[in-house]
Scaffold this motif. Sequence first.
Motif, PDB file in Angstrom:
ATOM      1  N   LEU A   1      -1.364  30.741 -21.783  1.00 29.52           N
ATOM      2  CA  LEU A   1      -0.979  29.424 -21.337  1.00 29.52           C
ATOM      3  C   LEU A   1      -0.770  28.488 -22.618  1.00 29.52           C
ATOM      4  O   LEU A   1       0.174  27.565 -22.505  1.00 29.52           O
ATOM      5  CB  LEU A   1      -2.330  28.683 -20.727  1.00 29.52           C
ATOM      6  CG  LEU A   1      -2.505  27.119 -20.533  1.00 29.52           C
ATOM      7  CD1 LEU A   1      -1.567  26.775 -19.584  1.00 29.52           C
ATOM      8  CD2 LEU A   1      -3.765  26.801 -20.312  1.00 29.52           C
ATOM      9  N   PHE A   2      -1.232  28.692 -23.867  1.00 27.32           N
ATOM     10  CA  PHE A   2      -1.023  27.946 -24.889  1.00 27.32           C
ATOM     11  C   PHE A   2       0.338  28.286 -25.361  1.00 27.32           C
ATOM     12  O   PHE A   2       1.094  27.310 -26.150  1.00 27.32           O
ATOM     13  CB  PHE A   2      -2.051  28.166 -25.920  1.00 27.32           C
ATOM     14  CG  PHE A   2      -3.450  27.956 -25.395  1.00 27.32           C
ATOM     15  CD1 PHE A   2      -3.985  26.477 -25.394  1.00 27.32           C
ATOM     16  CD2 PHE A   2      -4.425  28.627 -24.832  1.00 27.32           C
ATOM     17  CE1 PHE A   2      -4.991  26.100 -24.933  1.00 27.32           C
ATOM     18  CE2 PHE A   2      -5.351  28.220 -24.540  1.00 27.32           C
ATOM     19  CZ  PHE A   2      -6.155  27.092 -24.288  1.00 27.32           C
ATOM     20  N   GLU A   3       1.038  29.351 -24.999  1.00 26.85           N
ATOM     21  CA  GLU A   3       2.202  29.373 -25.574  1.00 26.85           C
ATOM     22  C   GLU A   3       3.340  28.557 -24.456  1.00 26.85           C
ATOM     23  O   GLU A   3       4.580  28.369 -25.177  1.00 26.85           O
ATOM     24  CB  GLU A   3       2.595  31.094 -25.510  1.00 26.85           C
ATOM     25  CG  GLU A   3       2.010  31.560 -26.809  1.00 26.85           C
ATOM     26  CD  GLU A   3       2.559  33.201 -26.716  1.00 26.85           C
ATOM     27  OE1 GLU A   3       3.258  33.571 -25.462  1.00 26.85           O
ATOM     28  OE2 GLU A   3       2.016  33.883 -27.456  1.00 26.85           O
ATOM     29  N   ILE A   4       2.886  28.318 -23.241  1.00 25.63           N
ATOM     30  CA  ILE A   4       3.753  27.783 -22.679  1.00 25.63           C
ATOM     31  C   ILE A   4       3.467  26.220 -22.134  1.00 25.63           C
ATOM     32  O   ILE A   4       4.110  25.319 -21.524  1.00 25.63           O
ATOM     33  CB  ILE A   4       4.028  28.283 -21.073  1.00 25.63           C
ATOM     34  CG1 ILE A   4       2.610  28.533 -20.476  1.00 25.63           C
ATOM     35  CG2 ILE A   4       4.652  29.635 -21.193  1.00 25.63           C
ATOM     36  CD1 ILE A   4       2.502  29.014 -19.012  1.00 25.63           C
ATOM     37  N   LEU A   5       2.642  25.732 -23.192  1.00 23.02           N
ATOM     38  CA  LEU A   5       2.216  24.270 -22.947  1.00 23.02           C
ATOM     39  C   LEU A   5       3.436  23.573 -23.322  1.00 23.02           C
ATOM     40  O   LEU A   5       3.613  22.218 -22.751  1.00 23.02           O
ATOM     41  CB  LEU A   5       1.087  23.860 -23.788  1.00 23.02           C
ATOM     42  CG  LEU A   5      -0.521  24.167 -23.399  1.00 23.02           C
ATOM     43  CD1 LEU A   5      -1.348  23.966 -24.337  1.00 23.02           C
ATOM     44  CD2 LEU A   5      -0.621  23.530 -22.000  1.00 23.02           C
ATOM     45  N   PRO A   6       4.403  23.725 -24.355  1.00 17.96           N
ATOM     46  CA  PRO A   6       5.371  22.839 -24.747  1.00 17.96           C
ATOM     47  C   PRO A   6       6.626  23.026 -23.939  1.00 17.96           C
ATOM     48  O   PRO A   6       7.633  22.660 -24.209  1.00 17.96           O
ATOM     49  CB  PRO A   6       5.598  23.395 -26.223  1.00 17.96           C
ATOM     50  CG  PRO A   6       4.624  24.297 -26.671  1.00 17.96           C
ATOM     51  CD  PRO A   6       4.179  24.929 -25.308  1.00 17.96           C
ATOM     52  N   ASP A   7       6.820  24.005 -22.898  1.00 19.63           N
ATOM     53  CA  ASP A   7       7.577  24.361 -22.035  1.00 19.63           C
ATOM     54  C   ASP A   7       7.962  23.404 -21.119  1.00 19.63           C
ATOM     55  O   ASP A   7       7.408  23.513 -19.739  1.00 19.63           O
ATOM     56  CB  ASP A   7       7.470  25.816 -21.326  1.00 19.63           C
ATOM     57  CG  ASP A   7       8.814  26.348 -20.589  1.00 19.63           C
ATOM     58  OD1 ASP A   7       9.495  25.580 -20.442  1.00 19.63           O
ATOM     59  OD2 ASP A   7       8.756  27.577 -20.591  1.00 19.63           O
ATOM     60  N   THR A   8       8.760  22.493 -21.280  1.00 18.37           N
ATOM     61  CA  THR A   8       9.182  21.314 -20.421  1.00 18.37           C
ATOM     62  C   THR A   8       9.516  21.678 -19.117  1.00 18.37           C
ATOM     63  O   THR A   8       9.121  21.248 -18.194  1.00 18.37           O
ATOM     64  CB  THR A   8      10.041  20.226 -21.049  1.00 18.37           C
ATOM     65  OG1 THR A   8       9.562  19.922 -22.249  1.00 18.37           O
ATOM     66  CG2 THR A   8      10.164  19.089 -20.202  1.00 18.37           C
ATOM     67  N   GLY A   9      10.187  22.830 -19.163  1.00 18.66           N
ATOM     68  CA  GLY A   9      10.859  23.129 -17.896  1.00 18.66           C
ATOM     69  C   GLY A   9      10.018  23.849 -16.712  1.00 18.66           C
ATOM     70  O   GLY A   9      10.206  23.779 -15.667  1.00 18.66           O
ATOM     71  N   PHE A  10       8.942  24.577 -17.483  1.00 22.98           N
ATOM     72  CA  PHE A  10       7.948  25.118 -16.570  1.00 22.98           C
ATOM     73  C   PHE A  10       6.937  24.154 -15.963  1.00 22.98           C
ATOM     74  O   PHE A  10       6.994  24.231 -14.867  1.00 22.98           O
ATOM     75  CB  PHE A  10       6.924  26.084 -17.675  1.00 22.98           C
ATOM     76  CG  PHE A  10       5.617  26.561 -17.004  1.00 22.98           C
ATOM     77  CD1 PHE A  10       5.944  27.743 -16.097  1.00 22.98           C
ATOM     78  CD2 PHE A  10       4.702  26.139 -17.193  1.00 22.98           C
ATOM     79  CE1 PHE A  10       4.853  28.281 -15.508  1.00 22.98           C
ATOM     80  CE2 PHE A  10       3.457  26.802 -16.475  1.00 22.98           C
ATOM     81  CZ  PHE A  10       3.489  27.664 -15.577  1.00 22.98           C
TER      82      PHE A  10
END
Length: 239
Positions: free
Chosen positions: A72-81
Amino acid sequence: MTSYSALRRFNENGLDAFEKAFTGQIDDAVIDPTDPALTSAVQGTGSFIPKDFETAKDMAQAVLAAIGTTNLFEILPDTGFWAWLTFAMRDQLFKKAGDGTMKVGEVHRWYPSNPNDWQKGQRHLVRMPVLLLKTLGDDADHLLCGAPAVLPEIREQLTSQQDMFNPAFQQVARSLYFNDATGALKRGAGGKSGGTPRRLAKVRQQLDVTWDLEEREPKEIIATLPAEFSRFKPETAPS
């Protein structure tokens, strides 16, 4: 009811379409959330079914289950997600006006800002509940017991700074404001008078001057709170 075999993310073109749909420039119905020209699947994620979740916690549990083994913490900055998830759940999160346009409110409720900007990032209706549940578990009940479409005052007040994610502090807040019997906030917890979350946020700043809250037990913190919090204090404080 739409079912997705995996969670997805918008690419640059998808984000552009997402923003246009949420600002009323195009009809959201023209966007296919599985279109490979706009989106791609997130590896490691599982199936997801958007539905009318009763609470923000229910929604967050469903999203975390679909995230699966993905960090989860790797995709926190993923705006598109997070934008894709917001779009996939738009019917549950936003009402539509008579002309068919979505009533989305303040931009940071739907467009994922930089997660390190706590004043803005904590307003997102999907990412913040997911982060709270992952980080705090049941200690976030007071922050997630409302409907997913609502950004409650208590969440605004008690998640606006990164150090508020201290488990002991949130255990104190849960003990003060959450009613386990009803699964809802205690009466008066959403106000602005003495003892409310707005005041707790200010008192926390005062306590930080003399205490390291991470080294204090929740019951110790509750015992030192001013008399204005008495109406919310439980008979048995958390350990």
